[in-house]
Design an enzyme around this catalytic site. Structure first.
Site, PDB file in Angstrom:
ATOM      1  N   ARG A 263      -1.593   7.648  -1.570  1.00 30.48           N
ATOM      2  CA  ARG A 263      -0.481   6.930  -0.940  1.00 30.48           C
ATOM      3  C   ARG A 263      -0.225   7.364   0.504  1.00 30.48           C
ATOM      4  NH1 ARG A 263       3.889   4.479  -3.732  1.00 30.48           N
ATOM      5  NH2 ARG A 263       3.208   5.585  -5.607  1.00 30.48           N
ATOM      6  N   CYS A 334      10.565 -17.109 -10.310  1.00 28.94           N
ATOM      7  CA  CYS A 334      11.740 -17.468 -11.100  1.00 28.94           C
ATOM      8  C   CYS A 334      12.154 -16.289 -11.962  1.00 28.94           C
ATOM      9  CB  CYS A 334      11.432 -18.666 -11.981  1.00 28.94           C
ATOM     10  SG  CYS A 334      10.826 -20.042 -11.027  1.00 28.94           S
ATOM     11  N   TYR A 363      -0.592   1.037  -3.176  1.00 27.02           N
ATOM     12  CA  TYR A 363       0.063   0.579  -4.408  1.00 27.02           C
ATOM     13  C   TYR A 363       0.874  -0.686  -4.117  1.00 27.02           C
ATOM     14  CZ  TYR A 363      -1.186   5.345  -5.716  1.00 27.02           C
ATOM     15  OH  TYR A 363      -1.871   6.508  -5.947  1.00 27.02           O
TER      16      TYR A 363
HETATM   17  C1  LIG Z   1      -3.119   8.669  -8.451  1.00 28.03           C
HETATM   18  C2  LIG Z   1      -3.822   9.941  -8.373  1.00 28.03           C
HETATM   19  C3  LIG Z   1      -3.994  10.571  -7.131  1.00 28.03           C
HETATM   20  C4  LIG Z   1      -3.376  10.070  -5.860  1.00 28.03           C
HETATM   21  O1  LIG Z   1      -1.987  10.184  -5.881  1.00 28.03           O
HETATM   22  P1  LIG Z   1      -1.116   9.778  -4.600  1.00 28.03           P
HETATM   23  O2  LIG Z   1       0.288   9.926  -5.072  1.00 28.03           O
HETATM   24  O3  LIG Z   1      -1.461   8.375  -4.249  1.00 28.03           O
HETATM   25  O4  LIG Z   1      -1.452  10.729  -3.502  1.00 28.03           O
HETATM   26  C5  LIG Z   1      -4.759  11.725  -7.095  1.00 28.03           C
HETATM   27  N1  LIG Z   1      -5.313  12.229  -8.222  1.00 28.03           N
HETATM   28  C6  LIG Z   1      -5.160  11.657  -9.423  1.00 28.03           C
HETATM   29  C7  LIG Z   1      -5.790  12.262 -10.610  1.00 28.03           C
HETATM   30  C8  LIG Z   1      -4.410  10.505  -9.546  1.00 28.03           C
HETATM   31  O5  LIG Z   1      -4.242   9.948 -10.746  1.00 28.03           O
END
Ligand SMILES: *Cc1c(COP(=O)(O)O)cnc(C)c1O
Length: 388
Positions: A263, A334, A363
């Protein structure tokens, strides 16, 4: 808060291109460069970008030079990333891997498989033996502990708790073609640099003696992702410098640290740009109905927050609108859940004005229920203008 580059593009979007996802690849490149330079030098961790945050091909290609590899969370992501970045180093984690997917991972040269359970380890060992291949794994540990401040604690079924993981010793001893390289942990998301460093120290304190006892040479410790982003203030960003310095202090020679942020890497590079179709009052509240909706951009619904936005007034807009009032921004679905932002004061919003939502690069499109109500899909735009 909108950047000049994105605002200029939004003004030139033809009518039929709304709603649009606009990815600012120039901004993504400078952001990734800053992250890389904050995490460099001795003791710096390897960076694997978590593709599930945004697996868009252009995002992956833009990030490739600044990361060490890509972390994938499913067989689908694995095929996708391998097709787009044929030579990328790939690590694969996630619960519920099928035999067919594990077999593909052996064929596609996945560098590390993050094993989630003793049963998965046994199945992988059998498949690797049948394929006559060696395979390198990290065991995913699920440490208890107080995840204070976390947006999402990855407790529950992920990985193995310290008791269950003990049963991996016997499986590994009987399967020398499975090479244990270290430990993986992704325990929470939404942590700031200090909280994440405290968590890293906790992981290492558990993982170092465990790996040592298991006889792992030059062990690897994957500390996960989960770097915080603040949707209420896009300018308040994760402190990569402090995190890099803190990790350097935690690192010891002879081991390799790795992180897998998603993210906080891609979120700022994406924009969802749409247009007000109607403005009206219902039971004392003002609403602006926007083209598109949360079936394109589900983030504000899943996170139950107000998505940050900028209204770009258009010369061609109508008189119908409001000034200096709180407004609720909704989409075309809706359902009363189709809300981008609630009761946010705006200077002005009129029918025809462009609304640009920030922080739509992670996301966002890829977690949305695109087919609900059968509205048209958004268009996608990639800006690549060098920014300092
Ligand atoms: C989703 C996930 C990430 C990334 O998480 P962010 O919050 O997007 O930084 C890293 N490692 C694993 C195992 C994940 O499931």
């Amino acid at each position: 808060m909108i950047t000049d580059v994105v605002a200029a593009h939004a003004r030139t979007l033809p009518e039929e291109d709304f709603p649009a996802f606009v990815y600012d690849l120039g901004a993504l490149r400078s952001h990734a460069k800053r992250i890389r330079s904050a995490l460099s030098g001795p003791g710096a961790p390897e960076i694997f970008y978590a593709a599930k945050a945004n697996p868009d091909a252009q995002i992956l290609r833009t990030l490739e030079p600044f990361v060490d590899g890509i972390e994938v969370a499913s067989g689908g992501e694995l095929e996708h990333v391998r097709a787009i970045l044929p030579s990328a180093r790939i690590a694969w984690g996630g619960p519920g891997k099928t035999d067919a997917e594990l077999k593909r991972a052996l064929e596609l040269d996945v560098e590390r498989i993050h094993v989630e359970s003793p049963h998965e380890l046994t199945r992988l060992a059998n498949l690797a033996r049948a394929a006559d291949r060696e395979v390198d794994v990290l065991l995913r540990v699920n440490l208890a502990g107080d995840r204070a401040g976390a947006v999402l604690a990855m407790s529950g079924p992920f990985g193995m708790d310290p008791k269950l993981i003990e049963s991996c010793h016997a499986i590994l001893a009987a399967s020398p073609w499975v090479r244990l390289r270290g430990i993986h942990a992704h325990l929470a998301s939404g942590l700031d640099a200090l909280a994440l460093l405290r968590q890293a120290a906790e992981i290492l304190e558990w993982a170092r003696p465990w790996a040592d006892k298991a006889g792992v040479e030059a062990p690897e410790f994957n500390l996960g992702g989960g770097m915080a982003v603040d949707y209420s203030d896009p300018n308040r960003q994760f402190d990569w410098m402090a995190f890099g310095q803190g990790l350097q202090e935690l690192a010891t020679p002879g081991e390799k640290l790795r992180i897998e942020p998603g993210r906080a890497v891609s979120v700022y590079a994406g924009w969802y740009i749409t247009q007000a179709m109607d403005v009206k009052q219902a039971h004392d509240h003002w609403y602006a109905i926007l083209r598109g909706g949360t079936h394109h951009f589900r983030t504000p619904v899943t996170k139950q927050h107000n998505q940050p936005f900028t209204v770009l007034p258009q010369k061609s807009s109508t008189e119908l609108g409001i000034t200096s009032q709180p407004v609720t921004l909704v989409g075309q679905l809706c359902t009363p859940k189709d809300v981008f932002a609630r009761q946010v004061p705006v200077e002005q919003i009129r029918v025809g004005d462009v609304v640009a939502f920030a922080m739509a690069g992670a996301y966002a499109w890829n977690i949305s229920h695109h087919d609900f109500l059968m509205h048209p899909k958004p268009t996608f735009h990639y800006l690549d203008i060098a920014t300092p």
